[in-house]
Design a protein around this motif. Structure first.
Motif, PDB file in Angstrom:
ATOM      1  N   LEU A   1      31.801   0.318  44.800  1.00 58.02           N
ATOM      2  CA  LEU A   1      31.784  -0.805  44.199  1.00 58.02           C
ATOM      3  C   LEU A   1      32.175  -0.849  42.871  1.00 58.02           C
ATOM      4  O   LEU A   1      32.127   0.204  42.022  1.00 58.02           O
ATOM      5  CB  LEU A   1      30.287  -1.234  44.073  1.00 58.02           C
ATOM      6  CG  LEU A   1      29.435  -1.620  45.447  1.00 58.02           C
ATOM      7  CD1 LEU A   1      28.042  -1.516  45.018  1.00 58.02           C
ATOM      8  CD2 LEU A   1      29.789  -2.489  46.077  1.00 58.02           C
ATOM      9  N   VAL A   2      33.010  -1.910  42.372  1.00 62.12           N
ATOM     10  CA  VAL A   2      33.501  -1.856  40.864  1.00 62.12           C
ATOM     11  C   VAL A   2      33.123  -3.236  40.194  1.00 62.12           C
ATOM     12  O   VAL A   2      33.144  -4.159  41.064  1.00 62.12           O
ATOM     13  CB  VAL A   2      34.956  -1.527  41.054  1.00 62.12           C
ATOM     14  CG1 VAL A   2      35.844  -2.545  41.651  1.00 62.12           C
ATOM     15  CG2 VAL A   2      35.419  -1.323  39.610  1.00 62.12           C
ATOM     16  N   ALA A   3      32.978  -3.182  38.817  1.00 58.02           N
ATOM     17  CA  ALA A   3      32.676  -4.547  38.210  1.00 58.02           C
ATOM     18  C   ALA A   3      33.498  -4.532  36.753  1.00 58.02           C
ATOM     19  O   ALA A   3      33.720  -3.491  36.147  1.00 58.02           O
ATOM     20  CB  ALA A   3      31.085  -4.541  37.941  1.00 58.02           C
ATOM     21  N   LEU A   4      34.070  -5.522  36.611  1.00 56.80           N
ATOM     22  CA  LEU A   4      34.725  -5.802  35.255  1.00 56.80           C
ATOM     23  C   LEU A   4      33.593  -6.562  34.603  1.00 56.80           C
ATOM     24  O   LEU A   4      33.457  -7.764  34.992  1.00 56.80           O
ATOM     25  CB  LEU A   4      35.829  -6.592  35.522  1.00 56.80           C
ATOM     26  CG  LEU A   4      36.908  -6.808  34.488  1.00 56.80           C
ATOM     27  CD1 LEU A   4      37.575  -5.551  34.056  1.00 56.80           C
ATOM     28  CD2 LEU A   4      38.051  -7.849  34.947  1.00 56.80           C
ATOM     29  N   VAL A   5      33.343  -6.306  33.344  1.00 51.23           N
ATOM     30  CA  VAL A   5      32.259  -7.118  32.434  1.00 51.23           C
ATOM     31  C   VAL A   5      32.833  -7.164  30.919  1.00 51.23           C
ATOM     32  O   VAL A   5      33.765  -6.446  30.536  1.00 51.23           O
ATOM     33  CB  VAL A   5      31.130  -6.036  32.329  1.00 51.23           C
ATOM     34  CG1 VAL A   5      30.411  -6.097  33.666  1.00 51.23           C
ATOM     35  CG2 VAL A   5      31.347  -4.834  31.732  1.00 51.23           C
ATOM     36  N   ASP A   6      32.427  -8.226  30.515  1.00 48.41           N
ATOM     37  CA  ASP A   6      32.656  -8.606  28.938  1.00 48.41           C
ATOM     38  C   ASP A   6      31.794  -7.998  28.171  1.00 48.41           C
ATOM     39  O   ASP A   6      30.592  -7.886  28.122  1.00 48.41           O
ATOM     40  CB  ASP A   6      32.588 -10.129  28.915  1.00 48.41           C
ATOM     41  CG  ASP A   6      32.835 -10.631  27.542  1.00 48.41           C
ATOM     42  OD1 ASP A   6      32.622 -10.128  26.464  1.00 48.41           O
ATOM     43  OD2 ASP A   6      32.995 -11.716  27.357  1.00 48.41           O
ATOM     44  N   ASN A   7      32.189  -7.144  27.248  1.00 47.65           N
ATOM     45  CA  ASN A   7      31.497  -6.107  26.503  1.00 47.65           C
ATOM     46  C   ASN A   7      30.502  -7.040  25.681  1.00 47.65           C
ATOM     47  O   ASN A   7      29.311  -6.659  25.362  1.00 47.65           O
ATOM     48  CB  ASN A   7      32.147  -5.287  25.637  1.00 47.65           C
ATOM     49  CG  ASN A   7      33.102  -4.403  26.258  1.00 47.65           C
ATOM     50  OD1 ASN A   7      32.750  -3.893  27.570  1.00 47.65           O
ATOM     51  ND2 ASN A   7      33.792  -3.737  25.552  1.00 47.65           N
ATOM     52  N   ALA A   8      30.974  -8.319  24.974  1.00 48.53           N
ATOM     53  CA  ALA A   8      29.875  -8.962  24.256  1.00 48.53           C
ATOM     54  C   ALA A   8      28.803  -9.573  25.056  1.00 48.53           C
ATOM     55  O   ALA A   8      27.713  -9.988  24.237  1.00 48.53           O
ATOM     56  CB  ALA A   8      30.883 -10.227  23.626  1.00 48.53           C
ATOM     57  N   GLU A   9      28.811  -9.726  26.341  1.00 48.77           N
ATOM     58  CA  GLU A   9      27.687 -10.421  27.095  1.00 48.77           C
ATOM     59  C   GLU A   9      27.000  -9.546  27.775  1.00 48.77           C
ATOM     60  O   GLU A   9      25.688  -9.764  28.320  1.00 48.77           O
ATOM     61  CB  GLU A   9      28.275 -11.713  27.681  1.00 48.77           C
ATOM     62  CG  GLU A   9      28.808 -12.618  26.745  1.00 48.77           C
ATOM     63  CD  GLU A   9      29.543 -13.874  27.577  1.00 48.77           C
ATOM     64  OE1 GLU A   9      28.779 -14.218  28.555  1.00 48.77           O
ATOM     65  OE2 GLU A   9      30.266 -14.681  26.946  1.00 48.77           O
ATOM     66  N   ALA A  10      27.542  -8.431  28.273  1.00 51.68           N
ATOM     67  CA  ALA A  10      27.001  -7.720  29.441  1.00 51.68           C
ATOM     68  C   ALA A  10      26.187  -6.585  29.002  1.00 51.68           C
ATOM     69  O   ALA A  10      26.662  -5.788  27.980  1.00 51.68           O
ATOM     70  CB  ALA A  10      28.023  -7.157  30.436  1.00 51.68           C
ATOM     71  N   SER A  11      25.146  -6.176  29.820  1.00 53.24           N
ATOM     72  CA  SER A  11      24.438  -4.788  29.498  1.00 53.24           C
ATOM     73  C   SER A  11      24.960  -3.804  30.616  1.00 53.24           C
ATOM     74  O   SER A  11      24.804  -4.216  31.742  1.00 53.24           O
ATOM     75  CB  SER A  11      23.071  -4.935  29.644  1.00 53.24           C
ATOM     76  OG  SER A  11      22.377  -3.498  29.860  1.00 53.24           O
ATOM     77  N   VAL A  12      25.908  -2.909  30.195  1.00 47.90           N
ATOM     78  CA  VAL A  12      26.457  -2.002  31.053  1.00 47.90           C
ATOM     79  C   VAL A  12      25.514  -1.095  31.792  1.00 47.90           C
ATOM     80  O   VAL A  12      25.553  -1.058  33.168  1.00 47.90           O
ATOM     81  CB  VAL A  12      27.397  -1.042  30.499  1.00 47.90           C
ATOM     82  CG1 VAL A  12      28.077   0.291  31.359  1.00 47.90           C
ATOM     83  CG2 VAL A  12      28.846  -1.809  29.705  1.00 47.90           C
ATOM     84  N   ASN A  13      24.147  -1.001  31.168  1.00 51.38           N
ATOM     85  CA  ASN A  13      23.248  -0.279  31.720  1.00 51.38           C
ATOM     86  C   ASN A  13      22.794  -0.993  33.096  1.00 51.38           C
ATOM     87  O   ASN A  13      22.590  -0.511  34.038  1.00 51.38           O
ATOM     88  CB  ASN A  13      21.953   0.348  30.997  1.00 51.38           C
ATOM     89  CG  ASN A  13      22.199   1.342  30.071  1.00 51.38           C
ATOM     90  OD1 ASN A  13      23.459   2.391  30.295  1.00 51.38           O
ATOM     91  ND2 ASN A  13      21.816   1.469  28.924  1.00 51.38           N
ATOM     92  N   GLN A  14      22.612  -2.187  32.755  1.00 49.59           N
ATOM     93  CA  GLN A  14      21.995  -3.392  33.862  1.00 49.59           C
ATOM     94  C   GLN A  14      22.899  -3.402  34.861  1.00 49.59           C
ATOM     95  O   GLN A  14      22.418  -3.264  36.242  1.00 49.59           O
ATOM     96  CB  GLN A  14      21.635  -4.475  33.292  1.00 49.59           C
ATOM     97  CG  GLN A  14      20.331  -4.373  32.262  1.00 49.59           C
ATOM     98  CD  GLN A  14      19.941  -5.867  31.802  1.00 49.59           C
ATOM     99  OE1 GLN A  14      20.825  -6.587  31.860  1.00 49.59           O
ATOM    100  NE2 GLN A  14      19.025  -5.885  31.351  1.00 49.59           N
ATOM    101  N   VAL A  15      24.204  -3.323  34.841  1.00 47.14           N
ATOM    102  CA  VAL A  15      25.405  -3.773  35.759  1.00 47.14           C
ATOM    103  C   VAL A  15      25.152  -2.334  36.277  1.00 47.14           C
ATOM    104  O   VAL A  15      25.544  -2.433  37.637  1.00 47.14           O
ATOM    105  CB  VAL A  15      26.697  -3.851  35.028  1.00 47.14           C
ATOM    106  CG1 VAL A  15      27.746  -3.871  36.033  1.00 47.14           C
ATOM    107  CG2 VAL A  15      26.431  -5.138  34.258  1.00 47.14           C
ATOM    108  N   MET A  16      25.538  -1.281  35.750  1.00 47.42           N
ATOM    109  CA  MET A  16      25.365   0.354  36.585  1.00 47.42           C
ATOM    110  C   MET A  16      24.170   0.177  37.530  1.00 47.42           C
ATOM    111  O   MET A  16      24.378   0.811  38.736  1.00 47.42           O
ATOM    112  CB  MET A  16      25.413   1.363  35.618  1.00 47.42           C
ATOM    113  CG  MET A  16      26.618   1.353  34.946  1.00 47.42           C
ATOM    114  SD  MET A  16      28.204   1.847  36.025  1.00 47.42           S
ATOM    115  CE  MET A  16      27.927   3.551  36.376  1.00 47.42           C
TER     116      MET A  16
END
Length: 111
Positions: free
Chosen positions: A87-102
């Motif tokens: 699985l792969v996700a593309l996220v906007d740094n200003a809005e996303a929590s990378v920890n939550q997405v991971m």
């Protein structure tokens, strides 16, 4: 967790599931299908590279717990690509929590 549930998380622009040959199984997001396919191919290639590097690191460092690698993150100035399993996700740094997405990718990878 489904791909659609990951997509509605703050800052997630696209998410896809890919096969071992880099072909896309499922994809969701605000990207044209050809871009989702390229994201899947990149993620598959990068997963293989990271796996080889973590094997080498584990061997040379003699530290346990690095293999098999579970995922990876490439953090850019505005956008981050993160992946767990296939699985792969593309996220906007200003809005996303990378920890939550991971965490969401990890959860979804077991379904």
């Amino acid at each position: 967790m489904s791909l659609k549930k990951i997509l509605v998380m703050d800052g997630v622009l696209a998410v896809c599931q890919f096969q071992d040959d880099g072909s896309i199984q499922q994809g969701e997001g605000m990207m044209p299908p050809d871009m989702l396919q390229r994201l899947a191919q990149f993620a598959q290639w990068y997963r293989r590279m990271v796996s080889g590097n973590t094997d080498l690191f584990s061997l040379f460092s003699q530290m346990r717990g690095w293999t098999p690698s579970k995922g990876w993150i490439v953090h850019g100035k505005e956008i981050t690509v993160c992946s767990v399993s296939n699985l792969v996700a593309l996220v906007d740094n200003a809005e996303a929590s990378v920890n939550q997405v991971m965490r969401a990718l990890e959860e979804a990878s077991h379904q």
